[in-house]
Motif scaffolding. Structure first.
Motif, PDB file in Angstrom:
ATOM      1  N   UNK A 157     -12.053  -6.880 -54.026  1.00  0.00           N
ATOM      2  CA  UNK A 157     -12.706  -5.722 -54.669  1.00  0.00           C
ATOM      3  C   UNK A 157     -14.225  -5.857 -54.726  1.00  0.00           C
ATOM      4  N   UNK A 158     -14.725  -7.088 -54.959  1.00  0.00           N
ATOM      5  CA  UNK A 158     -16.176  -7.292 -55.019  1.00  0.00           C
ATOM      6  C   UNK A 158     -16.817  -6.998 -53.659  1.00  0.00           C
ATOM      7  N   UNK A 159     -16.180  -7.479 -52.599  1.00  0.00           N
ATOM      8  CA  UNK A 159     -16.717  -7.224 -51.253  1.00  0.00           C
ATOM      9  C   UNK A 159     -16.708  -5.740 -50.943  1.00  0.00           C
ATOM     10  N   UNK A 160     -15.619  -5.061 -51.309  1.00  0.00           N
ATOM     11  CA  UNK A 160     -15.550  -3.613 -51.094  1.00  0.00           C
ATOM     12  C   UNK A 160     -16.684  -2.897 -51.816  1.00  0.00           C
ATOM     13  N   UNK A 161     -16.931  -3.311 -53.061  1.00  0.00           N
ATOM     14  CA  UNK A 161     -18.005  -2.697 -53.831  1.00  0.00           C
ATOM     15  C   UNK A 161     -19.352  -2.924 -53.150  1.00  0.00           C
ATOM     16  N   UNK A 162     -19.583  -4.144 -52.697  1.00  0.00           N
ATOM     17  CA  UNK A 162     -20.856  -4.472 -52.058  1.00  0.00           C
ATOM     18  C   UNK A 162     -21.051  -3.686 -50.767  1.00  0.00           C
ATOM     19  N   UNK A 163     -19.956  -3.423 -50.050  1.00  0.00           N
ATOM     20  CA  UNK A 163     -20.049  -2.680 -48.790  1.00  0.00           C
ATOM     21  C   UNK A 163     -20.353  -1.200 -49.017  1.00  0.00           C
ATOM     22  N   UNK A 164     -20.362  -0.773 -50.277  1.00  0.00           N
ATOM     23  CA  UNK A 164     -20.700   0.622 -50.587  1.00  0.00           C
ATOM     24  C   UNK A 164     -22.088   0.760 -51.230  1.00  0.00           C
ATOM     25  N   UNK A 165     -22.757  -0.371 -51.458  1.00  0.00           N
ATOM     26  CA  UNK A 165     -24.115  -0.328 -52.002  1.00  0.00           C
ATOM     27  C   UNK A 165     -25.079  -0.262 -50.820  1.00  0.00           C
ATOM     28  N   UNK A 166     -25.854   0.828 -50.695  1.00  0.00           N
ATOM     29  CA  UNK A 166     -26.645   1.064 -49.470  1.00  0.00           C
ATOM     30  C   UNK A 166     -27.444  -0.141 -48.986  1.00  0.00           C
ATOM     31  N   UNK A 167     -28.216  -0.774 -49.879  1.00  0.00           N
ATOM     32  CA  UNK A 167     -29.051  -1.891 -49.425  1.00  0.00           C
ATOM     33  C   UNK A 167     -28.195  -3.047 -48.919  1.00  0.00           C
ATOM     34  N   UNK A 168     -27.154  -3.376 -49.667  1.00  0.00           N
ATOM     35  CA  UNK A 168     -26.330  -4.533 -49.317  1.00  0.00           C
ATOM     36  C   UNK A 168     -25.477  -4.266 -48.084  1.00  0.00           C
ATOM     37  N   UNK A 169     -24.922  -3.047 -47.980  1.00  0.00           N
ATOM     38  CA  UNK A 169     -24.019  -2.756 -46.867  1.00  0.00           C
ATOM     39  C   UNK A 169     -24.726  -2.844 -45.511  1.00  0.00           C
ATOM     40  N   UNK A 170     -26.056  -2.663 -45.506  1.00  0.00           N
ATOM     41  CA  UNK A 170     -26.799  -2.690 -44.248  1.00  0.00           C
ATOM     42  C   UNK A 170     -27.168  -4.098 -43.803  1.00  0.00           C
ATOM     43  N   UNK A 171     -27.009  -5.090 -44.693  1.00  0.00           N
ATOM     44  CA  UNK A 171     -27.430  -6.456 -44.360  1.00  0.00           C
ATOM     45  C   UNK A 171     -26.630  -7.037 -43.187  1.00  0.00           C
ATOM     46  N   UNK A 172     -25.271  -6.976 -43.199  1.00  0.00           N
ATOM     47  CA  UNK A 172     -24.547  -7.557 -42.060  1.00  0.00           C
ATOM     48  C   UNK A 172     -24.946  -6.935 -40.721  1.00  0.00           C
ATOM     49  N   UNK A 173     -25.082  -5.601 -40.695  1.00  0.00           N
ATOM     50  CA  UNK A 173     -25.468  -4.934 -39.454  1.00  0.00           C
ATOM     51  C   UNK A 173     -26.829  -5.386 -38.972  1.00  0.00           C
ATOM     52  N   UNK A 174     -27.753  -5.531 -39.915  1.00  0.00           N
ATOM     53  CA  UNK A 174     -29.104  -5.957 -39.536  1.00  0.00           C
ATOM     54  C   UNK A 174     -29.104  -7.393 -39.016  1.00  0.00           C
ATOM     55  N   UNK A 175     -28.374  -8.277 -39.690  1.00  0.00           N
ATOM     56  CA  UNK A 175     -28.330  -9.682 -39.272  1.00  0.00           C
ATOM     57  C   UNK A 175     -27.759  -9.796 -37.864  1.00  0.00           C
ATOM     58  N   UNK A 176     -26.660  -9.087 -37.602  1.00  0.00           N
ATOM     59  CA  UNK A 176     -26.006  -9.178 -36.299  1.00  0.00           C
ATOM     60  C   UNK A 176     -26.826  -8.495 -35.215  1.00  0.00           C
ATOM     61  N   UNK A 177     -27.368  -7.316 -35.521  1.00  0.00           N
ATOM     62  CA  UNK A 177     -28.020  -6.506 -34.489  1.00  0.00           C
ATOM     63  C   UNK A 177     -29.434  -6.966 -34.164  1.00  0.00           C
TER      64      UNK A 177
END
Length: 419
Positions: free
Chosen positions: A388-408
């Motif tokens: 549930x915590x990960x799901x919540x974090x994936x819906x917070x705009x700033x946080x949800x963009x971090x994985x995409x930015x790191x990978x891309x």
């Protein structure tokens, strides 16, 4: 670039040397790092010889992911849009089907870049494109089928290499020798470097099955207890990464091809009508997943970059792009000195200093993903779920963009320094 005929015999390998070439930079390995570095140096008027052991660039199931970081770099020299004329598919997000449904793990569409996607381009086509561009510069020379056998060393400094070609032995003398020959680097062994290894919990079986127009467009992973497969949309076929516990390939093979086909159909029933296309184990390539790094990437006259210096896990498909970033930083740091035919040890140390932290951090990030996703899949009978915590974090705009930015894009964007 000088080519000198020679009839002398070298004491180390006792073979007649057909030719001796003098160049400024000799790059061993025609993969993404070596090819891009050769192009960048040739563009600056620096003599460069690129040695590739194979006769062509076509390898089965090499990484084909060109991330926004690489497209941005190519855009800086006016090549990105031309590269994208090669037929390819585009990956705008990384998704996984779990017991909770589809979860977006990384979204590239929201990135502030001209290329908010990963381009899936066959690596052979990418390398052909880069080396064809390099051929436009008289300073560039490409030798295919060049098996490097030994380093040339004088007074503790690497001065070039001996290689075996289709017509015999040749010598390349160089101010700087670059080892960019990948995860099984011959140059690393010749230089006496011992990597620090970690042991990821998985290996990957690569294979392909045909793709129908009615199949989904997206690339995604599917996770079940003890089973995980990543499906890569390659247009007219699916490239599949079937993830298994470390060193379990012989057990999978011993169970038989029919059992393997059934397990593929189990994890994706929509492919059940196509698993018969797997007729032989030769159609399945085994990628032994490894993650390692060198304490030191250089010796006098020699520098290792890309997988030769730091082997990457396939998580996120970032290996090619970090190797290319190594090449860009190498060109940025060394071009001015190489233009004058010199390179000093502290220059090589600067390249490692600028690139070591990003590579170590991304390897740590990959390790976290491997431990928390794939290791748990293999060690649990319960369906994989996202907390549930990960799901919540994936819906917070700033946080949800971090994985995409790191990978891309990587942790620190790399740009070309043009004169």
């Amino acid at each position: 670039m000088q080519h000198l005929t020679s009839e002398h015999t070298h004491s180390a390998h006792m073979h007649e040397v057909k030719s001796v070439e003098k160049t400024t930079c000799c790059i061993v390995g025609g993969g993404p790092a070596g090819a891009v570095l050769a192009l960048l140096l040739a563009r600056k008027g620096i003599q460069v010889t690129l040695l590739e052991a194979h006769m062509d660039f076509d390898r089965e199931f090499r990484g084909d992911t060109i991330h926004p970081s690489t497209l941005n770099i190519l855009d800086e020299i006016g090549l990105a849009d031309r590269l994208l004329q090669i037929p390819h598919t585009r990956l705008t997000s990384l998704n996984a089907e779990t017991a909770d449904g589809m979860v977006t793990l990384a979204d590239f569409a929201r990135l502030h870049t001209n290329y908010p996607y990963i381009a899936m381009i066959p690596q052979a086509k990418f390398l052909e494109f880069i080396t064809a561009e390099a051929q436009r510069y008289p300073e560039f020379r490409l030798v295919m089928g060049a098996q490097v056998d030994e380093l040339i060393e004088e007074n503790g400094k690497v001065r070039g290499v001996h290689y075996r070609g289709h017509d015999g032995w040749h010598e390349v003398q160089a101010v700087l020798t670059i080892g960019a020959d990948g995860r099984f680097s011959r140059m690393r062994k010749l230089a006496g470097f011992e990597p620090i290894k970690t042991s990821p919990p998985m290996d990957v079986l690569w294979f392909r099955l045909s793709r129908k127009p009615s199949d989904p467009d997206r690339t995604f992973g599917r996770i079940l207890p003890h089973l995980a497969v990543i499906h890569l949309n390659r247009g007219d076929y699916w490239q599949l990464a079937y993830i298994i516990p470390k060193n379990h390939y012989q057990e999978v093979r011993a169970a038989g091809l029919e059992h393997f086909r059934q397990s593929v159909a189990k994890i994706w029933p929509e492919l059940a009508d196509r698993v018969h296309e797997l007729q032989d184990w030769k159609q399945v390539s085994v990628l032994s997943v490894e993650s390692s790094r060198l304490r030191q990437w250089y010796r006098p006259g020699l520098l290792l970059i890309g997988d030769a210096a730091h082997v990457m896990s396939p998580v996120g498909g970032v290996g090619i792009n970090y190797a290319i970033q190594d090449a860009v930083v190498t060109a940025n740091v060394l071009s001015r000195k190489l233009a004058y035919g010199i390179v000093q040890l502290h220059d090589l140390a600067t390249v490692q200093r600028l690139r070591e932290r990003p590579t170590r951090l991304i390897q740590a990030y990959q390790g976290i993903v491997q431990k928390n996703v794939f290791a748990s899949v293999f060690n649990s009978d319960q369906p994989f779920t996202v907390s549930p915590l990960t799901k919540l974090m994936l819906h917070i705009p700033f946080i949800r963009d971090i994985p995409g930015r790191i990978i891309a894009l990587g942790l620190w964007p790399v740009h070309l320094k043009e004169p």
